[in-house]
Write an enzyme that holds these catalytic residues in place. Sequence first.
Site, PDB file in Angstrom:
ATOM      1  N   SER A 131       0.840  -1.198   0.118  1.00  9.80           N
ATOM      2  CA  SER A 131       0.012   0.144  -0.093  1.00  9.80           C
ATOM      3  C   SER A 131       0.841   1.238   0.111  1.00  9.80           C
ATOM      4  CB  SER A 131      -0.911  -0.067   1.241  1.00  9.80           C
ATOM      5  OG  SER A 131      -1.906   0.855   1.045  1.00  9.80           O
ATOM      6  N   ASP A 181      10.254   5.523 -10.173  1.00 13.01           N
ATOM      7  CA  ASP A 181       9.862   6.309 -11.245  1.00 13.01           C
ATOM      8  C   ASP A 181      10.873   7.503 -11.476  1.00 13.01           C
ATOM      9  OD1 ASP A 181       8.116   4.291 -11.837  1.00 13.01           O
ATOM     10  OD2 ASP A 181       6.437   5.517 -11.089  1.00 13.01           O
ATOM     11  N   LYS A 190      -0.789  -4.380  -3.151  1.00  9.23           N
ATOM     12  CA  LYS A 190      -2.308  -3.875  -2.903  1.00  9.23           C
ATOM     13  C   LYS A 190      -2.213  -2.484  -3.340  1.00  9.23           C
ATOM     14  CE  LYS A 190      -5.584  -2.815   0.209  1.00  9.23           C
ATOM     15  NZ  LYS A 190      -6.394  -1.641   0.193  1.00  9.23           N
TER      16      LYS A 190
END
Length: 701
Positions: A471, A482, A496
């Site tokens: 999460s 990224d 998740k």
Amino acid sequence: MLSNRIAALISGLSLSLLVVTSPAVLAADTEELKPHEDQGGTAREIVSKLEMLHYNKLKVGDEMSAGLWDEYIDSLDPTKSYFLSSDIDEFRQWRTKLDDDLRAGNVDRGFDIYNRYRLRISDRLNNIVSQLENGLPEFDFTKEESLELDREDSAWPKSISEADDLWRKRLKSSVLNLRLTDKSDEEIADLLKRRYKGQLKRLSQQNSDDVFELYMNSLTRLYDPHSNYLSPRSLENFNMSMSLSLEGIGAVLQMEDEYTKVARLVAGGPADRTGKIKPNDKIVAVGQDKDGEMVDVVGWRLDDVVDLIRGSAGTFVRLETIPTGGDGSHRTITIKRSKVKLEDQAAKKAIFEFSDGEQSYKIGVINLPTFYIDFEAYRRRDPNYKSTTRDVARLLDELQKEGVDGVILDLRNNGGGSLQEATMLTDLFIDQGPVVQIRHANEQISRHNRSRSRAMYRGPLMVLINRLSASASEIFAGAIQDYNRGLVVGNQSFGKGTVQTMAPLKEGQLKITQSKFYRVSGDSTQHAGVKPDISMPQLIDSEQVGESAYDTALPWDRIHAVRHAKYFNLKDLVPTLSKKHEKRTAVDPDFVFLRKQFEYQSERADRKAVSLNEQARIQERENLNQEILAMENERRKAKGLEPYESFEAYEKSESEDTAPVGGPTEITLEDDPVLNEAGYIMADFIGLKKHANSPQVANFD
């Protein structure tokens, strides 16, 4: 696959051979359960809200009806041991009609199926208790036969005699398991008698709310594993588990067949601090205080087991467990109950020195067990409220003043927490820019979660993750990856990537998935999680733990990327770093041990049957113990340590209570080869980056 049968009330009981009575006659102490009027209206509400509000936008039609039929029967009888094939044939006529029933507010067929199931269990339990009044049935433990461990692809018994033989083997297996724990036949008979009498008592206490919740959750699980209906009683338990005043051991439990299984440990909680309980361990008995009687909980309702484990802070509870990947032998662990406080979950730091072979570097490590915030203090506008970002900012400031060359942020076992904190934490490491995208059920995409300040720390960074990082951890690690802001090292994370909200109902509430997380690259964190740039040995079986282990998990997909910076040219550095890492760990005693241990446990997990021959089981246990001892002694010899003389000596050292009684544990490299190797990767990273003269903020896309 990780079972989706969490809602099963009683399933997979280890019973004996006995006669199955006609379904037309209930056992003397078993009454049929019937729905009450309000449940029909609640069922209509649930269908309506699922169709309108759920991210998936699935319609409840014939196909969904067939899925509900399959899921409901599977949740009741996952081992295909209770129903006869004639029962299933009788129920099959309703397979594509349940959707029409639900829209009409009719749940009768769900109750009819459950009452047959309840009858079958009642008959089996009453008969086995009657047999055990005269002691154990006679079993031939020299006979070569086995019991199927996984009956997912097996058929339901076609006849009473076929069912009787299955139950004979199940009871024989239960008796043999207990014999191998050195219990006498009298003790075994008494334990099993009490176990089945307890299950009969709990069976008689079932009410229409229990059946309705089970039936409705068989529907919600078709949408995804995180959407579920909470009855008034379950809602009360859910609210209690979310409260800071909850006192217990700090473990998330779930049902799998007849066992209560550890699904996840709360970071910094009492169970976590023992170091002796792991995900997938099974709890078979619970005792109060340090010497109270151990109560067998096999076959109990999940909430009843939770009630037994929960207690006042400062008191003790003892858990008898079957460790995952072991030989089936039991271990008893004493835990001091306490509140899981923010201080126990707070970020902490340490500094270690590592060399890349040419130069030594000071590496700061920040361990972050969860993404926390003291909401109450925050709402009061307390200027000193406690939060993840505030604590990590303070630790970063201290580390920079102490002259560290790089920072490792350890998110292993971090199951997530506050999205706000995940966003604000990212803000400490990147300049202004988006952190996560959220797509809602109405297909609108929100990009409001952004970094809004200049980075506080601009030096070399590594994020350490594993399969239990979920999460909010995945949002942070995905953003760092990224932006090419730092290395992500470890194992593929949990996956998740969905958001749930609570929707009120006439009775209870519906927890429903309404949104999905996406990285700035456009990739979803759902299902696939975050994949590390450099992988460590797998320590947790991803087929058993993780979002991809759920049958109805929402799939991975992607949306458009958003413009974001690229900070370092990591693509050119990772191959060299990986080669150095692989060369080190190929001969490192701890990593050799970890790989062998995981391979061995995986082989055992793939077993389809278990022998019911006592000598074969004893030999199997001896072989397992010797294999474990050989792996451990190989590791110890390579590290210059004295090998254990026997498995008993090794087992004694493992069971010694060396865990701290309370408070957060310190960060150490001892017994943490993964963190130790991460330090060497970081040293290599710093050295290579210096030589490459890699620019900060290389380009934008």
